[in-house]
Design a protein around this motif. Structure first.
Motif, PDB file in Angstrom:
ATOM      1  N   SER A 101       1.175  -1.573  -0.165  1.00 22.63           N
ATOM      2  CA  SER A 101       0.248   0.046   0.113  1.00 22.63           C
ATOM      3  C   SER A 101       0.529   1.299  -0.080  1.00 22.63           C
ATOM      4  O   SER A 101       1.789   1.088   1.043  1.00 22.63           O
ATOM      5  CB  SER A 101      -0.542  -0.213   1.483  1.00 22.63           C
ATOM      6  N   ALA A 102       0.598   1.439  -0.466  1.00 20.89           N
ATOM      7  CA  ALA A 102       1.609   3.643  -1.353  1.00 20.89           C
ATOM      8  C   ALA A 102       1.076   3.993  -1.301  1.00 20.89           C
ATOM      9  O   ALA A 102       1.035   5.115  -2.859  1.00 20.89           O
ATOM     10  CB  ALA A 102       2.819   2.876  -1.886  1.00 20.89           C
ATOM     11  N   PRO A 103       0.100   4.753  -1.123  1.00 23.85           N
ATOM     12  CA  PRO A 103      -0.828   5.655  -1.382  1.00 23.85           C
ATOM     13  C   PRO A 103      -0.056   7.221  -1.558  1.00 23.85           C
ATOM     14  O   PRO A 103      -0.776   7.982  -2.287  1.00 23.85           O
ATOM     15  CB  PRO A 103      -1.908   6.174   0.560  1.00 23.85           C
ATOM     16  N   ASP A 104       0.681   7.360  -1.078  1.00 23.19           N
ATOM     17  CA  ASP A 104       0.953   8.945  -1.822  1.00 23.19           C
ATOM     18  C   ASP A 104       1.563   8.673  -3.056  1.00 23.19           C
ATOM     19  O   ASP A 104       3.269   9.748  -3.265  1.00 23.19           O
ATOM     20  CB  ASP A 104       2.127   9.141  -0.649  1.00 23.19           C
ATOM     21  N   ILE A 105       1.865   7.435  -4.077  1.00 25.17           N
ATOM     22  CA  ILE A 105       2.068   7.144  -5.231  1.00 25.17           C
ATOM     23  C   ILE A 105       1.617   7.954  -6.019  1.00 25.17           C
ATOM     24  O   ILE A 105       0.285   8.059  -6.389  1.00 25.17           O
ATOM     25  CB  ILE A 105       2.698   6.058  -5.302  1.00 25.17           C
ATOM     26  N   TYR A 106       1.863   9.230  -6.741  1.00 25.36           N
ATOM     27  CA  TYR A 106       1.435   9.817  -8.071  1.00 25.36           C
ATOM     28  C   TYR A 106       1.501   9.810  -9.213  1.00 25.36           C
ATOM     29  O   TYR A 106       3.192  10.094  -9.647  1.00 25.36           O
ATOM     30  CB  TYR A 106       1.301  11.565  -7.969  1.00 25.36           C
ATOM     31  N   ALA A 107       1.031   8.625  -9.635  1.00 25.70           N
ATOM     32  CA  ALA A 107       1.389   8.070 -11.305  1.00 25.70           C
ATOM     33  C   ALA A 107       0.145   8.026 -12.157  1.00 25.70           C
ATOM     34  O   ALA A 107       0.574   7.030 -12.848  1.00 25.70           O
ATOM     35  CB  ALA A 107       1.514   6.228 -10.720  1.00 25.70           C
ATOM     36  N   HIS A 108      -0.023   9.074 -12.386  1.00 31.51           N
ATOM     37  CA  HIS A 108      -0.694   9.350 -13.203  1.00 31.51           C
ATOM     38  C   HIS A 108       0.465   9.892 -14.870  1.00 31.51           C
ATOM     39  O   HIS A 108      -0.462   9.737 -15.903  1.00 31.51           O
ATOM     40  CB  HIS A 108      -1.784  10.675 -13.138  1.00 31.51           C
ATOM     41  N   HIS A 109       1.723   9.687 -14.671  1.00 29.34           N
ATOM     42  CA  HIS A 109       1.903  10.226 -15.678  1.00 29.34           C
ATOM     43  C   HIS A 109       3.574   9.690 -15.300  1.00 29.34           C
ATOM     44  O   HIS A 109       3.741   8.929 -14.613  1.00 29.34           O
ATOM     45  CB  HIS A 109       2.364  12.100 -15.942  1.00 29.34           C
ATOM     46  N   PRO A 110       4.144   9.699 -16.308  1.00 33.84           N
ATOM     47  CA  PRO A 110       5.827   9.121 -16.494  1.00 33.84           C
ATOM     48  C   PRO A 110       6.758   9.947 -15.987  1.00 33.84           C
ATOM     49  O   PRO A 110       6.314  11.065 -15.487  1.00 33.84           O
ATOM     50  CB  PRO A 110       6.216   8.800 -18.082  1.00 33.84           C
ATOM     51  N   GLY A 134       5.729   1.741 -20.745  1.00 33.10           N
ATOM     52  CA  GLY A 134       4.764   3.214 -19.602  1.00 33.10           C
ATOM     53  C   GLY A 134       4.129   1.844 -18.421  1.00 33.10           C
ATOM     54  O   GLY A 134       3.913   2.227 -17.567  1.00 33.10           O
ATOM     55  N   LEU A 135       3.507   0.944 -19.569  1.00 37.34           N
ATOM     56  CA  LEU A 135       2.201   1.189 -18.908  1.00 37.34           C
ATOM     57  C   LEU A 135       2.256   0.227 -17.592  1.00 37.34           C
ATOM     58  O   LEU A 135       2.351  -0.247 -16.980  1.00 37.34           O
ATOM     59  CB  LEU A 135       0.857   0.244 -19.335  1.00 37.34           C
ATOM     60  N   TRP A 136       3.511  -0.832 -18.049  1.00 35.28           N
ATOM     61  CA  TRP A 136       3.981  -2.644 -17.049  1.00 35.28           C
ATOM     62  C   TRP A 136       4.859  -1.680 -15.746  1.00 35.28           C
ATOM     63  O   TRP A 136       4.441  -2.236 -14.720  1.00 35.28           O
ATOM     64  CB  TRP A 136       4.882  -3.283 -17.747  1.00 35.28           C
ATOM     65  N   TRP A 137       5.623  -0.119 -16.327  1.00 32.69           N
ATOM     66  CA  TRP A 137       6.284   0.429 -15.197  1.00 32.69           C
ATOM     67  C   TRP A 137       5.444   0.599 -13.684  1.00 32.69           C
ATOM     68  O   TRP A 137       5.202   0.660 -12.975  1.00 32.69           O
ATOM     69  CB  TRP A 137       7.147   1.313 -15.966  1.00 32.69           C
ATOM     70  N   LEU A 138       4.091   2.153 -14.638  1.00 28.29           N
ATOM     71  CA  LEU A 138       3.198   1.982 -13.531  1.00 28.29           C
ATOM     72  C   LEU A 138       2.504   0.999 -12.814  1.00 28.29           C
ATOM     73  O   LEU A 138       2.425   0.720 -11.442  1.00 28.29           O
ATOM     74  CB  LEU A 138       1.941   2.539 -14.380  1.00 28.29           C
ATOM     75  N   THR A 139       1.962   0.179 -13.266  1.00 26.43           N
ATOM     76  CA  THR A 139       1.054  -1.557 -12.631  1.00 26.43           C
ATOM     77  C   THR A 139       2.103  -2.047 -11.935  1.00 26.43           C
ATOM     78  O   THR A 139       1.807  -2.754 -10.925  1.00 26.43           O
ATOM     79  CB  THR A 139       0.942  -2.384 -13.895  1.00 26.43           C
ATOM     80  N   SER A 140       3.656  -2.081 -12.233  1.00 23.09           N
ATOM     81  CA  SER A 140       4.560  -2.582 -11.084  1.00 23.09           C
ATOM     82  C   SER A 140       4.600  -2.014  -9.670  1.00 23.09           C
ATOM     83  O   SER A 140       5.634  -2.815  -9.033  1.00 23.09           O
ATOM     84  CB  SER A 140       5.783  -2.500 -11.499  1.00 23.09           C
TER      85      SER A 140
END
Length: 538
Positions: free
Chosen positions: A86-95, A263-269
């Motif tokens: 759980s990492a709720p402070d991650i803002y991963a809307h963008h690369p 990019g999608l793989w990175w975000l979902t990882s």
């Protein structure tokens, strides 16, 4: 004409061709200096500048590969530490490209003891990208007109002068000479990557290698998803205009799909991320994000209309010029009896410049209405259209038109800069001066409210987090928000409470609750103003 007698470009001629691009760069640099040296306090220039500059500080603090390169919004490490579910402070809307680059600049230039150094380092990255973009646009327009001339089109201006005129027309728009220093993923770096992708595509059509196109498109996507538009449209253009090279077009499209997949793989990882969460973030900007609030939509539309007219003066009229010039250029490219020349003509260039921002607006209309700068990719297309139209209007008309745009643009920039809110940065600065690094703070100020889940929060007014470099949770004691006791349960590390009774008075019940929990005398951090900092008893 024999090759030996072909006219060569003289050095004075080359220098004359550089006059307008250099003027455009100087005008843009002058405009962007108006936001340098200030804290983050000018609407989106402040909100998003603080957001991505703080993510950059966390990259500098923890390293570029910490938690898989996750963009961290908060000051504290993601809950549970490395590998947390759980990492709720991650803002991963963008690369991550923008904040990572800012972090590298911070590390190279240093920030200790320099007033507003972090703010200006964050602005430096998009500012440099903006200046380079102006040169690239001049190159693109000149190259396209060179193709048109080789095909037999009559021209009133030389390609070099038309390219320079496009550069100046771009430079006088506040979207460029003010928001060109805006630290946001949807801004200058990805726009530069997109323009470079189009330029590399033009050169590839003329027989140069494909590697620059591959690199430019990858860099564009590294900075933002917006960078996917340009390579996708290059593939579409090649498929439609050169039937014999459709296999190559599919190859370009395949490369673009690979970039998206990586990019999608990175975000979902990343810890706590999922496709559902990413889809939800995208949905907020799409048609579903418009909701059913007609009154609210009307209010957003009115604000968007007035703001975009300031950022791009006369843009509705210029868009009509863009449509006309694009249609004319494409029609002439198909007319019989024209000479043959490889590369992008003016019609194809306008298509590749205008389609990305228009597609972006169509696919994400809610984002368009909320963010005044959402059409950040449109100015290059408008500027190119002005220069192409001046091929028939002659130079004096073009100079007059660009001059009028410059006057309107400078006035509009003044209005935009006057709209500032220094309070969030001031609150953050107070916390930085009166609390220790690593300490957590609760406040009734309208910032960073707790989310519905116990661990998370919603970043609001990131200027507070950036200026303080403290873990802050706000809106405590307000209607519908946690009480002080509930907030302390949700953030046990909090040892301070910033009680803000200005510009509106704090709730008396909250004042009593905070006073009862205060250890010692509170600090009056703003003399004459009802803002006090309370040490909370454990």
């Amino acid at each position: 004409m024999p090759a030996s007698s072909a006219p060569a470009a003289s050095i004075p001629g080359v220098l004359r061709g550089l006059v307008l691009p250099v003027l455009a760069v100087l005008l843009t640099a002058l405009g962007m200096t108006r936001v340098f040296g200030d804290p983050f306090q000018h609407e989106w220039l402040g909100h998003n500048g603080a957001r991505y500059a703080h993510i950059a500080r966390n990259y500098e603090r923890f390293g570029l590969t910490h938690l898989g390169g996750a963009p961290l919004l908060d000051v504290a490490q993601a809950p549970g530490g490395e590998g947390s579910a759980s990492a709720p402070d991650i803002y991963a809307h963008h690369p991550p490209g923008l904040s990572m680059t800012i972090a590298v600049v911070d590390r190279l230039l240093g920030v200790e003891g320099e007033a507003f150094a972090r703010e200006d380092h964050a602005r430096l990255v998009p500012a440099v990208a903006t200046l380079v973009s102006i040169v690239v646009l001049a190159w693109l327009v000149a190259a396209a007109l060179g193709v048109d001339a080789a095909r037999g089109d009559a021209q009133a201006l030389s390609p070099a002068w038309a390219g320079g005129l496009a550069a100046v027309a771009l430079a006088v728009m506040p979207m460029v000479n003010l928001y060109g220093a805006h630290p946001d993923p949807q801004g200058a770096p990805v726009l530069l990557g997109s323009l470079a992708t189009v330029l590399a595509y033009h050169r590839w059509l003329r027989g140069h290698g494909l590697l620059p196109w591959l690199v430019a498109s990858a860099l564009a996507v590294f900075f933002d998803w917006y960078g996917l538009y340009a390579p996708t449209l290059c593939a579409v253009h090649l498929f439609l205009t050169q039937p014999t090279r459709r296999l190559a077009a599919l190859g370009l499209g395949g490369w673009t799909l690979l970039l998206f997949s990586v990019g999608l793989w990175w975000l979902t990882s990343l810890p706590g991320m999922s496709l559902d969460r990413l889809a939800g973030a995208a949905g907020l900007r799409g048609p579903a994000g418009l909701g059913g609030d007609i009154e609210g939509l009307g209010r957003h539309l009115g604000a968007w209309w007035s703001d975009t007219l300031r950022l791009m003066p006369a843009w509705p009229v210029l868009t009509l010029v863009l449509a006309w010039e694009g249609w004319r250029g494409l029609r002439m490219a198909r007319s019989p009896g024209r000479g043959q020349a490889t590369g992008l003509g003016s019609g194809s260039l306008l298509f590749l410049l205008a389609a990305p921002p228009l597609l972006h607006a169509i696919l994400f209309p809610a984002g368009l209405l909320v963010h005044s700068y959402w059409l950040f990719g449109l100015p290059p297309a408008l500027a190119a259209a002005v220069a192409l139209a001046c091929q028939r209007w002659r130079a004096p008309v073009g100079v007059l038109l660009v001059g009028l745009l410059a006057v309107a643009g400078w006035s509009a920039a003044d209005e935009l800069l006057a709209r500032e809110d220094p309070v969030p940065a001031l609150v953050g600065d107070l916390l930085a001066r009166h609390t220790a690094p690593g300490e957590a703070v609760l406040t009734n100020f309208d910032t960073n409210p707790f989310a519905d889940n116990a661990a998370g929060y919603v970043m609001k007014l990131p200027e507070v987090t950036f200026a303080s470099d403290r873990q802050v949770r706000g809106r405590v004691g307000r209607s519908g928000e946690p009480s002080l006791a509930e907030a302390r349960t949700r953030l046990p590390a909090a040892r301070w409470f910033l009680l803000v009774g200005w510009p509106e008075s704090a709730d008396p019940a909250l004042v009593a609750e905070v006073s009862a929990a205060t250890l010692g005398e509170p600090l009056q951090v703003m003399p004459g103003v009802a803002v006090s900092l309370h040490r909370l008893a454990e």
